[in-house]
Design a protein around this motif. Structure first.
Motif, mmCIF file in Angstrom:
data_model
loop_
_atom_site.group_PDB
_atom_site.id
_atom_site.type_symbol
_atom_site.label_atom_id
_atom_site.label_comp_id
_atom_site.label_asym_id
_atom_site.label_seq_id
_atom_site.Cartn_x
_atom_site.Cartn_y
_atom_site.Cartn_z
ATOM 1 N N ASN A 1 16.729 13.667 -4.186
ATOM 2 C CA ASN A 1 18.093 13.129 -4.297
ATOM 3 C C ASN A 1 18.249 11.575 -3.790
ATOM 4 O O ASN A 1 17.958 11.260 -3.000
ATOM 5 C CB ASN A 1 19.141 14.117 -3.661
ATOM 6 C CG ASN A 1 20.534 13.565 -4.056
ATOM 7 O OD1 ASN A 1 21.078 12.535 -3.807
ATOM 8 N ND2 ASN A 1 21.147 14.676 -4.693
ATOM 9 N N GLN B 1 22.933 10.716 -2.521
ATOM 10 C CA GLN B 1 23.710 11.125 -1.421
ATOM 11 C C GLN B 1 23.549 10.090 0.221
ATOM 12 O O GLN B 1 24.722 9.991 0.850
ATOM 13 C CB GLN B 1 23.032 12.520 -0.771
ATOM 14 C CG GLN B 1 23.335 13.652 -1.597
ATOM 15 C CD GLN B 1 22.777 15.058 -1.240
ATOM 16 O OE1 GLN B 1 21.984 14.908 -0.126
ATOM 17 N NE2 GLN B 1 22.984 16.080 -1.842
ATOM 18 N N LYS C 1 26.719 8.832 2.352
ATOM 19 C CA LYS C 1 26.676 8.902 3.709
ATOM 20 C C LYS C 1 26.499 7.678 4.486
ATOM 21 O O LYS C 1 27.191 7.553 5.607
ATOM 22 C CB LYS C 1 25.491 9.908 4.150
ATOM 23 C CG LYS C 1 25.192 10.234 5.565
ATOM 24 C CD LYS C 1 23.902 10.943 5.872
ATOM 25 C CE LYS C 1 23.874 12.250 5.180
ATOM 26 N NZ LYS C 1 22.628 13.005 5.450
ATOM 27 N N THR D 1 26.477 12.005 -6.180
ATOM 28 C CA THR D 1 25.521 12.823 -5.504
ATOM 29 C C THR D 1 24.537 13.621 -6.333
ATOM 30 O O THR D 1 23.438 14.106 -5.772
ATOM 31 C CB THR D 1 26.752 14.055 -5.144
ATOM 32 O OG1 THR D 1 27.645 13.702 -4.245
ATOM 33 C CG2 THR D 1 26.127 15.199 -4.486
#
Length: 590
Positions: free
Chosen positions: A309, A312, A316, A335
Motif C-alpha cells: 500500500n 496509508q 498517518k 488509502t
C-alpha cells in the motif's frame, strides 16, 4: 533628636524601572546610574549586537528556505532513517531566540536614549551566549549538510531587496533620534565625531545601496515573457502520496503541463516510480515484508510491489500538514493507492497529452537488470503507446543508442553546459536546480534552441523571480500554489523604482536633519535655562565603590533627603527602598 517631616509626593518612574529592571535587575533608584558604561559592559553590548545580526540572517534564511523544507527533511531522513519534520523545532527555537535577543536590543537602545548606564544582568548574558553558540552551531551544521541552500539568500534578495532597503532605511532614520541625543548631550568632542562618522557612513551607504540592487522584476511590463509552464514533481505530493496515480491526477487538476517522476527498475525488469532507495518511508513494507524493510527497492519483483500500500503512510504521517484539508472521498482514494509503474504513468500522460520527464536510477551491479535497464525502460515507453515527443529522456548512459532506437524522444540533460554545447550534442532540454542558473544564464537559454526547466519551485516569490528572468518551465511540488499566481507577485518599471528609492532617501534625509536640529536646539535651551542640577552626594555615591558599607549608607541617606528636598518622594518610602527603618533610624536586617 532631629525629626524629619516626610513629604507625601512621590513621582513613580514605572517605565524607567521596568527598562532598567528587566535589562539589568536595577529596580531601585539608587541602583541606576548615568555614568559611562564600563568596558566590560560595552563588550557585552557588542556581543549582543553581533548575536542579533547573526540571528537576523539565520531567521531570514529559514524564512526564505520554506521553498525547500521537504528537501531538508529528506536529507534528515537519509541520515536518521526516520521521517519527521525537522524544520519545526528549528523554526520554533529560531523564532524564540530572535524574539528574546531583539527584546534585549530594544531595552539596550532605551538605556542609551535615556542616558542610563548599560549593565546586562548575568542571566541575560548566559542567554545571549547560549543563543550565539546555538546559532553558530546551526550555521556550521547547515554549511556541512545543506550548503547549497545558502544560495537562497541572494536569490530571495532579488524579490525582497527593494523592500528590505526601505525597511532598513526607516530603522536607521529612527535611530537618528538616539544618535542625535547622544551627540547633543556629550561633552567629549572625540565621542561626538566618532558617533557621527559611524552613523553617517551607515546612512549614506543605505542611500546608495539601490545602485547595486538588481532584480529581474524591475523591468518594463511589455518585456515580460509568457507564464512558465508548471511540471508536477512527483505529481502533487502535498495533496496526495508522491509518485502515485492519484497524485498525478491531482496535479492535472492544478493545470500542470507535465509530470516529473523518479524511476527504479524491479527485479523482473518492470520500471516503477520510487524516489527512495528503500520502500520503508512510502509503503507498508514493514507490515507486509518485515524481513525486507531495508532491502533496496529494486530487489522486489513487480508482483511483490503490487501487494504494498502506497497511500496509508501519507494519511498517518501528514508530511505537509495538509491531510485536514482533504475530503473523506479523497482520503478513501489515498488509502487504496498502490505502487505505480512507469507504463501506467505514461498512459495517463498520453491520454491528457502531457509531457513526462523521469530520473532513471540504474540498479546495483548484482541486480539482474543492471545491464538491461535502458532497454527495459524503452520497452515500457513503447508499450504505453505514448508519443515519443512527450517523453523527456535524461540518462546520459547509452544516449547514442537511445537516439537510434527512439529518435523522437526529447533529449534532456541534467548536467549544466552552455546552450551551444547542448545544441551541438543534440540535447534540446536542460533540467537544473533553481540555484544553478543565474538571471543572465536564464536569459541566454531563452534566446537559444535549448529550453530550460528549473526545480523545485514551490513559493510564489521564487516563481515570480524566475518568470521575470524568462525561464520556460519549472518543476514544482506545490502546483496548487503556483496555479494561483497568474502574474508576478510584483513588477516595477526602472523609473518607478528609481522614483521610489530617491523619494525614500530624500524623506529620510529631511527627517534626520530635522531631528538633529531639534535635539541640539533643545539641549542648548536646557543648558542655558540653568535647570540642570548637580547633586554632590549622588556624584560621591557613584564614585564610592570601595568605601566602607557604613560610609556608603551615610551617603545613601544624604542622597535620600536630597531627593526629598527636591520633591522626588517621601523619606519614609525612600528609606524603605534603601533598607532603613525610618522611625528608628536603624538598618533593617535582610
Amino acid at each position: 533628636m532631629v525629626k524629619h517631616q516626610p513629604l507625601q509626593v512621590y513621582e513613580r518612574q514605572l517605565c524607567l524601572s521596568c527598562i532598567t529592571g528587566i535589562y539589568g535587575c536595577r529596580w531601585k533608584r539608587y541602583q541606576r546610574s548615568h555614568d559611562d558604561t564600563t568596558k566590560w559592559e560595552l563588550l557585552w553590548s557588542l556581543i549582543l549586537l553581533f548575536t542579533f545580526s547573526l540571528l537576523l540572517v539565520w531567521f531570514y534564511f529559514w524564512w526564505e528556505a520554506h521553498n525547500d523544507y521537504n528537501e531538508f527533511n529528506w536529507f534528515l531522513y537519509n541520515r536518521s532513517g526516520e521521517w519527521s519534520d525537522g524544520t519545526v523545532p528549528i523554526l520554533a527555537t529560531t523564532a524564540a531566540g530572535f524574539t528574546y535577543i531583539a527584546f534585549l536590543m530594544v531595552l539596550a537602545l532605551c538605556h542609551i536614549a535615556l542616558g542610563q548606564q548599560l549593565n546586562l544582568h548575568w542571566l541575560h548574558k548566559i542567554g545571549v551566549a547560549t543563543a550565539l553558540l546555538t546559532t553558530i552551531i546551526g550555521v556550521i551544521s547547515v554549511n556541512q549538510t545543506w550548503g547549497q541552500e545558502w544560495d537562497v539568500i541572494p536569490i530571495s534578495l532579488q524579490a525582497t531587496g527593494p523592500f528590505l532597503h526601505i525597511g532598513a532605511l526607516a530603522a536607521v532614520t529612527a535611530l537618528s533620534w538616539i544618535v542625535a541625543g547622544q551627540v547633543a548631550r556629550s561633552e567629549k568632542t572625540m565621542f561626538q565625531v566618532v558617533v557621527m562618522l559611524l552613523y553617517l557612513t551607515v546612512l549614506l551607504g543605505l542611500y546608495v545601496v539601490p545602485l547595486y540592487i538588481t532584480s529581474p522584476c524591475i523591468m518594463d511590463r511589455n518585456s515580460l515573457k509568457q507564464r512558465p509552464n508548471v511540471i508536477g514533481h512527483q505529481g502533487a505530493p502535498m495533496l496526495a502520496p508522491e509518485n502515485t496515480l492519484w497524485s498525478f491526477q491531482r496535479a492535472l487538476q492544478m493545470n500542470v503541463t507535465g509530470f516529473e517522476a523518479d524511476v527504479t527498475i524491479s527485479e523482473d525488469g518492470v520500471p516503477f516510480l520510487m524516489h527512495d532507495h528503500t520502500l520503508q518511508r512510502t509503503t507498508d513494507v514493514q507490515k507486509v515484508f518485515p524481513d525486507r524493510v531495508t532491502i533496496d527497492a529494486s530487489y522486489f519483483n513487480w508482483t511483490d510491489l503490487q501487494h504494498l500500500n502506497a497511500g496509508q503512510w501519507f494519511l498517518k504521517g501528514d508530511p505537509f500538514w495538509t491531510v485536514h484539508m482533504l475530503s473523506p472521498h479523497e482520503k478513501d482514494l489515498i488509502t487504496n493507492q498502490s505502487v505505480c509503474s512507469l507504463e501506467q504513468l505514461l498512459k495517463l500522460a498520453s491520454y491528457h497529452n502531457t509531457t513526462v520527464v523521469f530520473r532513471l536510477r540504474r540498479p546495483p551491479p548484482e541486480h539482474p537488470c543492471h545491464y538491461s535497464w535502458i532497454n527495459d525502460t524503452l520497452q515500457a515507453v513503447q508499450q504505453s503507446g505514448i508519443p515519443q515527443s512527450l517523453v523527456m529522456w535524461t540518462p546520459n548512459e547509452g544516449r547514442a543508442m537511445v537516439k537510434q532506437l527512439a529518435p523522437g524522444l526529447i533529449q534532456t540533460s541534467l548536467e549544466k553546459l552552455s546552450p551551444k554545447s547542448l545544441d551541438q550534442s543534440g540535447i534540446s532540454r536542460l533540467l537544473l536546480r533553481y540555484n544553478q542558473a543565474s538571471t543572465q544564464e536564464i536569459r541566454d537559454f531563452s534566446q537559444s534552441n535549448v529550453s530550460l526547466t528549473l526545480y523545485t519551485v514551490n513559493e510564489p516569490w521564487l516563481y515570480s523571480v524566475l518568470w521575470c528572468s524568462g525561464v520556460s518551465a519549472v518543476s514544482s511540488e506545490a502546483p496548487q500554489i503556483l496555479n494561483k499566481v497568474p502574474y508576478p507577485v510584483w513588477l516595477m518599471r526602472p523609473d518607478e523604482y528609481c522614483l521610489m528609492w530617491v523619494s525614500a532617501d530624500l524623506i529620510s534625509f529631511a527627517v534626520v536633519v530635522g531631528i538633529f536640529i531639534f535635539q541640539n536646539y533643545h539641549m542648548i535651551r536646557y543648558r542655558m535655562s540653568g535647570m540642570r542640577s548637580y547633586n554632590p552626594e549622588q556624584i560621591m555615591l557613584s564614585a564610592a565603590v570601595r568605601r566602607s558599607s557604613r560610609d556608603l549608607n551615610v551617603m545613601k541617606e544624604k542622597l535620600i533627603f536630597s531627593e526629598v528636598g527636591n520633591g522626588v518622594g517621601s523619606a519614609e518610602e525612600l528609606y524603605a527602598d534603601n533598607g532603613y527603618d525610618y522611625y528608628t533610624n536603624q538598618g533593617i536586617n535582610q
